[in-house]
Scaffold this active site. Structure first.
Site, PDB file in Angstrom:
ATOM      1  N   LYS A  63       0.815  -1.224   0.000  1.00 26.84           N
ATOM      2  CA  LYS A  63       0.000   0.000   0.000  1.00 26.84           C
ATOM      3  C   LYS A  63       0.845   1.269   0.000  1.00 26.84           C
ATOM      4  O   LYS A  63       0.457   2.275  -0.597  1.00 26.84           O
ATOM      5  CB  LYS A  63      -0.971  -0.010   1.187  1.00 26.84           C
ATOM      6  N   ASP A 100      -9.866   1.953   2.821  1.00 32.56           N
ATOM      7  CA  ASP A 100      -9.812   1.103   4.022  1.00 32.56           C
ATOM      8  C   ASP A 100     -10.482   1.773   5.229  1.00 32.56           C
ATOM      9  O   ASP A 100     -11.228   1.131   5.975  1.00 32.56           O
ATOM     10  CB  ASP A 100      -8.364   0.784   4.388  1.00 32.56           C
TER      11      ASP A 100
HETATM   12  P1  NDP Z   1       1.905  -4.216   6.170  1.00 28.01           P
HETATM   13  O1  NDP Z   1       2.839  -5.275   5.693  1.00 28.01           O
HETATM   14  O2  NDP Z   1       1.887  -2.902   5.500  1.00 28.01           O
HETATM   15  O3  NDP Z   1       2.154  -3.951   7.748  1.00 28.01           O
HETATM   16  C1  NDP Z   1       2.266  -5.055   8.635  1.00 28.01           C
HETATM   17  C2  NDP Z   1       2.190  -4.549  10.074  1.00 28.01           C
HETATM   18  O4  NDP Z   1       2.223  -5.664  10.961  1.00 28.01           O
HETATM   19  C3  NDP Z   1       3.370  -3.653  10.447  1.00 28.01           C
HETATM   20  O5  NDP Z   1       2.934  -2.688  11.382  1.00 28.01           O
HETATM   21  C4  NDP Z   1       4.337  -4.657  11.103  1.00 28.01           C
HETATM   22  O6  NDP Z   1       5.249  -4.060  12.001  1.00 28.01           O
HETATM   23  C5  NDP Z   1       3.351  -5.503  11.869  1.00 28.01           C
HETATM   24  N1  NDP Z   1       3.866  -6.827  12.211  1.00 28.01           N
HETATM   25  C6  NDP Z   1       4.134  -7.850  11.364  1.00 28.01           C
HETATM   26  N2  NDP Z   1       4.560  -8.929  12.058  1.00 28.01           N
HETATM   27  C7  NDP Z   1       4.577  -8.572  13.379  1.00 28.01           C
HETATM   28  C8  NDP Z   1       4.907  -9.268  14.582  1.00 28.01           C
HETATM   29  N3  NDP Z   1       5.329 -10.532  14.572  1.00 28.01           N
HETATM   30  N4  NDP Z   1       4.768  -8.601  15.752  1.00 28.01           N
HETATM   31  C9  NDP Z   1       4.332  -7.312  15.785  1.00 28.01           C
HETATM   32  N5  NDP Z   1       4.002  -6.613  14.662  1.00 28.01           N
HETATM   33  C10 NDP Z   1       4.117  -7.236  13.472  1.00 28.01           C
HETATM   34  O7  NDP Z   1       0.454  -4.907   6.124  1.00 28.01           O
HETATM   35  P2  NDP Z   1      -0.979  -4.161   6.110  1.00 28.01           P
HETATM   36  O8  NDP Z   1      -0.905  -3.019   7.045  1.00 28.01           O
HETATM   37  O9  NDP Z   1      -1.405  -3.927   4.723  1.00 28.01           O
HETATM   38  O10 NDP Z   1      -1.946  -5.309   6.711  1.00 28.01           O
HETATM   39  C11 NDP Z   1      -1.979  -5.569   8.109  1.00 28.01           C
HETATM   40  C12 NDP Z   1      -3.129  -6.549   8.415  1.00 28.01           C
HETATM   41  O11 NDP Z   1      -4.389  -5.948   8.138  1.00 28.01           O
HETATM   42  C13 NDP Z   1      -3.072  -7.828   7.575  1.00 28.01           C
HETATM   43  O12 NDP Z   1      -3.374  -8.930   8.403  1.00 28.01           O
HETATM   44  C14 NDP Z   1      -4.136  -7.621   6.543  1.00 28.01           C
HETATM   45  O13 NDP Z   1      -4.689  -8.853   6.112  1.00 28.01           O
HETATM   46  C15 NDP Z   1      -5.174  -6.806   7.321  1.00 28.01           C
HETATM   47  N6  NDP Z   1      -6.023  -5.986   6.437  1.00 28.01           N
HETATM   48  C16 NDP Z   1      -7.372  -6.176   6.392  1.00 28.01           C
HETATM   49  C17 NDP Z   1      -8.183  -5.413   5.581  1.00 28.01           C
HETATM   50  C18 NDP Z   1      -9.652  -5.626   5.556  1.00 28.01           C
HETATM   51  O14 NDP Z   1     -10.322  -5.078   4.685  1.00 28.01           O
HETATM   52  N7  NDP Z   1     -10.187  -6.372   6.487  1.00 28.01           N
HETATM   53  C19 NDP Z   1      -7.633  -4.347   4.723  1.00 28.01           C
HETATM   54  C20 NDP Z   1      -6.217  -4.193   4.867  1.00 28.01           C
HETATM   55  C21 NDP Z   1      -5.444  -5.004   5.671  1.00 28.01           C
HETATM   56  P3  NDP Z   1       6.690  -3.518  11.491  1.00 28.01           P
HETATM   57  O15 NDP Z   1       6.426  -2.173  10.832  1.00 28.01           O
HETATM   58  O16 NDP Z   1       7.484  -3.412  12.746  1.00 28.01           O
HETATM   59  O17 NDP Z   1       7.227  -4.535  10.516  1.00 28.01           O
END
Ligand code: NDP
Length: 278
Positions: A63, A100
């Protein structure tokens, strides 16, 4: 002739977006096709340009890449989020938007009947999804927003982008137990995709608290199970948001907002089998 649309991201195999947009197209009588295309940071632009689509949804982890790709040709809400989940072809360029936040707020207020006003809110995660929902939550009248992220620089950047220093705060994970109770707790991390649940304190929850996981199906289980065990009054997964943000994208592409109730009902009937959210 049918126009082509797609969702780009990784992992993408289990995306429900093709099914949702096919249902919307059938309901509205609009001829289109919509497929899922796997893409990563290094090949997203090339795959988007080569795909022949006139519009696309962009999901994890692309995104913020999509925001950069649109090079300033974005809506006001996408600009504030710094993240794009919907693109439309605009001549030789791409125009970006972000549905979103509106999708989440519609789901919580209209489907689940929640009043978001005045809620002290905890947002776990600062990735593309968190960036999309944060401005919409503030606009919906929450009291304050505390953003916690593993990478603290991303939490700082999100808070800075909101431009409301009195209402938005970046905090480190290890300060969580001392932050007090929240009325609304939102998991916008992708941690549970790897079977992980970030460390959380029961003291964050009050009997009135509502917990929301932007994931759904199996991926939403760890956080929502923790929330119920901690005493949250209500838990909501991301399936309704998924359908509502899709409807807003459909509106941008076709000028018609489909009815989401039947599509949500069909998907929620099989939600336990779903593995991932968009
Ligand atoms: P991104 O890859 O952009 O961001 C991932 C986020 O998760 C970051 O903040 C990352 O932290 C964090 N993260 C990943 N692994 C860990 C961990 N083990 N412990 C703590 N934090 C962690 O993904 P998105 O923001 O696009 O998506 C996030 C979630 O939201 C997904 O599960 C996605 O499926 C869901 N989603 C649902 C939607 C809906 O319509 N229902 C729409 C969009 C997303 P860091 O920055 O430190 O890596």
């Amino acid at each position: 002739m049918s126009k082509h649309y797609a969702v780009f991201g990784s992992p993408i195999t289990h995306s429900q977006s093709p099914r949702i947009h096919a249902a919307f197209a059938k309901q509205t009588g609009i001829g289109m096709d919509y497929v899922a295309i796997a893409a990563n940071h290094d090949d997203f632009r090339a795959k988007l340009d080569a795909s022949g689509v006139v519009g696309a949804n962009i999901t994890l982890p692309l995104k913020e890449d999509a925001f950069a790709l649109c090079a300033g040709n974005v809506s006001a809400r996408a600009l504030r989020a710094g993240a794009v989940n919907t693109v439309l072809r605009d001549g030789a360029q791409w125009r970006g938007d972000n549905t979103d936040g509106l999708g989440l707020v519609r789901d919580l207020t209209e489907r689940h009947g929640l009043d978001l006003r005045g809620r002290r809110t905890l947002l776990l995660g600062a990735g593309g999804a968190a960036r999309g929902v944060a401005p919409a939550l503030l606009d919906a009248g929450i009291h304050s927003l505390y953003v916690i992220n593993r990478n603290s620089a991303r939490a700082d950047a999100l808070v800075d982008a909101m431009g409301e220093p009195g209402r938005t705060h970046a905090r480190a994970w290890d300060t969580l137990p001392a932050l007090g109770e929240f009325d609304l707790l939102i998991n916008a991390t992708s941690a549970s995709r790897g079977g992980q649940l970030p460390s959380l304190a029961m003291a964050l929850v009050a009997p009135r608290s509502v917990a929301v996981d932007l994931s759904y199906g199996e991926a939403a289980v760890p956080f929502l199970a923790w929330a119920r065990a901690a005493g949250c009054a209500q838990t909501v997964d991301g399936l309704g948001m998924l359908v509502e943000q899709a409807a807003e994208s459909f509106l941008l592409w076709h000028g018609v907002r489909p009815d989401t109730a039947a599509v949500f009902a069909e998907l929620s009937g099989r939600a336990d089998a779903l593995l991932t959210a968009d």
